[in-house]
Design a protein around this motif. Structure first.
Motif, PDB file in Angstrom:
ATOM      1  N   PHE A 270       0.822  -1.213   0.000  1.00 31.42           N
ATOM      2  CA  PHE A 270       0.000   0.000   0.000  1.00 31.42           C
ATOM      3  C   PHE A 270       0.855   1.261   0.000  1.00 31.42           C
ATOM      4  N   PHE A 271       1.979   1.234   0.689  1.00 32.30           N
ATOM      5  CA  PHE A 271       2.839   2.415   0.780  1.00 32.30           C
ATOM      6  C   PHE A 271       3.377   2.814  -0.592  1.00 32.30           C
ATOM      7  N   PHE A 272       3.916   1.847  -1.321  1.00 30.23           N
ATOM      8  CA  PHE A 272       4.494   2.167  -2.624  1.00 30.23           C
ATOM      9  C   PHE A 272       3.428   2.567  -3.638  1.00 30.23           C
ATOM     10  N   ASN A 273       2.296   1.905  -3.604  1.00 31.36           N
ATOM     11  CA  ASN A 273       1.234   2.276  -4.534  1.00 31.36           C
ATOM     12  C   ASN A 273       0.658   3.646  -4.207  1.00 31.36           C
ATOM     13  N   ALA A 274       0.644   4.020  -2.925  1.00 30.28           N
ATOM     14  CA  ALA A 274       0.183   5.364  -2.546  1.00 30.28           C
ATOM     15  C   ALA A 274       1.124   6.427  -3.105  1.00 30.28           C
ATOM     16  N   LEU A 275       2.438   6.180  -3.049  1.00 33.87           N
ATOM     17  CA  LEU A 275       3.398   7.128  -3.611  1.00 33.87           C
ATOM     18  C   LEU A 275       3.253   7.237  -5.124  1.00 33.87           C
ATOM     19  N   LEU A 276       3.060   6.107  -5.787  1.00 39.83           N
ATOM     20  CA  LEU A 276       2.896   6.123  -7.245  1.00 39.83           C
ATOM     21  C   LEU A 276       1.595   6.822  -7.649  1.00 39.83           C
TER      22      LEU A 276
END
Length: 357
Positions: A270-276
């Protein structure tokens, strides 16, 4: 090799997969995040020190090129004062992004990596703590250190614009993506993200340089005017194609959907997809500036940077009595001269405050 999805496929499948992942994550929380970070993040102090050194080195290289090459070149071309102050920034960015995008292109199209044609492959054979190939590690060092430099440069070296605050946020998010994707070994998708974004910066700076060069030495140059218009059209098209079409359908689909198919318990999903997703929202935000820019060109107002403050602030200050009459008139005269240049008339040098490095 999976066919590239459409927007509807992306929205429906990504939302379904993310909802399912959130529903199944009963143990999610700060304690699990801390344990996952300690178990899966791999980065050494040597790599951190090398990053800091290269970020400092980029700043010194820019200063050296600005003083020894870009400023003398602006003086030799007899640019207007306002354009001469901004020309080194664009020249520096053009040099860097041309180099970095060329290297990303080499990695994606002239090596054995198939990430562009088969985006889900970025997660094939992923393992926590896996070694990073040297050629990709070099790309990460170049880009990560440059964005570290760019945060400082945007605040202290570049001309301040309407979107500069957003630009700082963009650099912070990009640097976080680069650092965390390297530490968690998501470097394959990182190369694809860098490739899809750097090409627009090349076209932007090329266009801005030709805008500065079309009115120089009191004369109008048709070639630079044509090149600036060609660059602006190319920039507008590739911004949508690379950042709003390929980026969500290749990168976001792979990170939201394909990642869990290849690695069911992938760390910090979730963290990486939120940044993307934040990066995508900023791309949409800047696309609004591009739409305004296209409307101005269609109305024959000439190619200009719609993010600039100078003209708007001069009018407001004059209306509020904050500028002496002579300064307000000078700003108005400079704006008139710029329009005259677009019509092929001789112009005088403009007036602007210097930007010190």
């Amino acid at each position: 090799m999976e066919p590239m999805p459409g927007y509807l496929d992306l929205v429906t499948r990504a939302s379904a997969v993310m909802y399912g992942a959130l529903r199944d994550c009963s143990a999610c929380g700060l304690q699990l995040s801390r344990r996952t970070l300690l178990d899966n993040a791999y980065i050494t102090w040597t790599e951190i020190l090398l990053f800091c050194f290269c970020a400092f080195l980029w700043t010194q290289i820019r200063r050296g090129l600005t003083e020894c090459l870009f400023k003398p070149l602006a003086e030799r071309c007899k640019l207007q004062h306002k354009d001469a102050a901004k020309m080194p920034e664009s020249a520096w960015k053009l040099v860097f992004y041309t180099m970095s995008w060329s290297y990303s292109t080499y990695l994606l199209f002239f090596t054995s990596y198939s990430f562009f044609y088969d985006p889900p492959s970025v997660f094939y054979d992923w393992k926590s703590g896996m070694s990073v190939p040297t050629d990709i590690a070099i790309a990460y060092l170049i880009q990560g250190s440059f964005y570290g430099h760019s945060i400082y440069a945007t605040v202290y070296m570049d001309a301040w614009r309407k979107d500069s605050a957003v630009m700082v946020v963009h650099h912070v998010i990009t640097l976080a993506l680069i650092c965390f994707s390297y530490a968690f070994r998501y470097h394959n998708v990182g190369v694809l993200v860098l490739f899809l974004h750097d090409i627009n910066d090349i076209q932007l700076e090329f266009t801005k340089l030709n805008v500065y060069l079309k009115s120089r030495g009191g004369s109008y140059y048709l070639l630079n005017d044509v090149l600036s218009n060609m660059g602006s059209v190319s920039f507008s098209i590739t911004w949508f194609w690379f950042r709003l079409y390929w980026f969500p359908l290749k990168v976001l689909y792979a990170t939201c959907v394909s990642s869990l198919q290849s690695v069911p318990n992938i760390p910090f999903y979730f963290f990486f997809n939120a940044l993307l997703l934040a990066l995508l929202l900023m791309n949409i935000y800047w696309f609004l500036f591009i739409v305004v820019f296209v409307v101005k060109v269609l109305k024959m107002k000439g190619v200009n940077d719609v993010r600039e403050y100078e003209e708007e602030e001069a009018v407001k200050a004059a209306a509020a009595g904050l500028l002496p009459d002579s300064e307000a008139n000078e700003d108005h005269r400079h704006h008139h001269d710029h329009n005259a240049a677009g019509q092929g008339k001789h112009v005088q040098n403009g007036v602007s405050k210097d930007k010190h490095l």
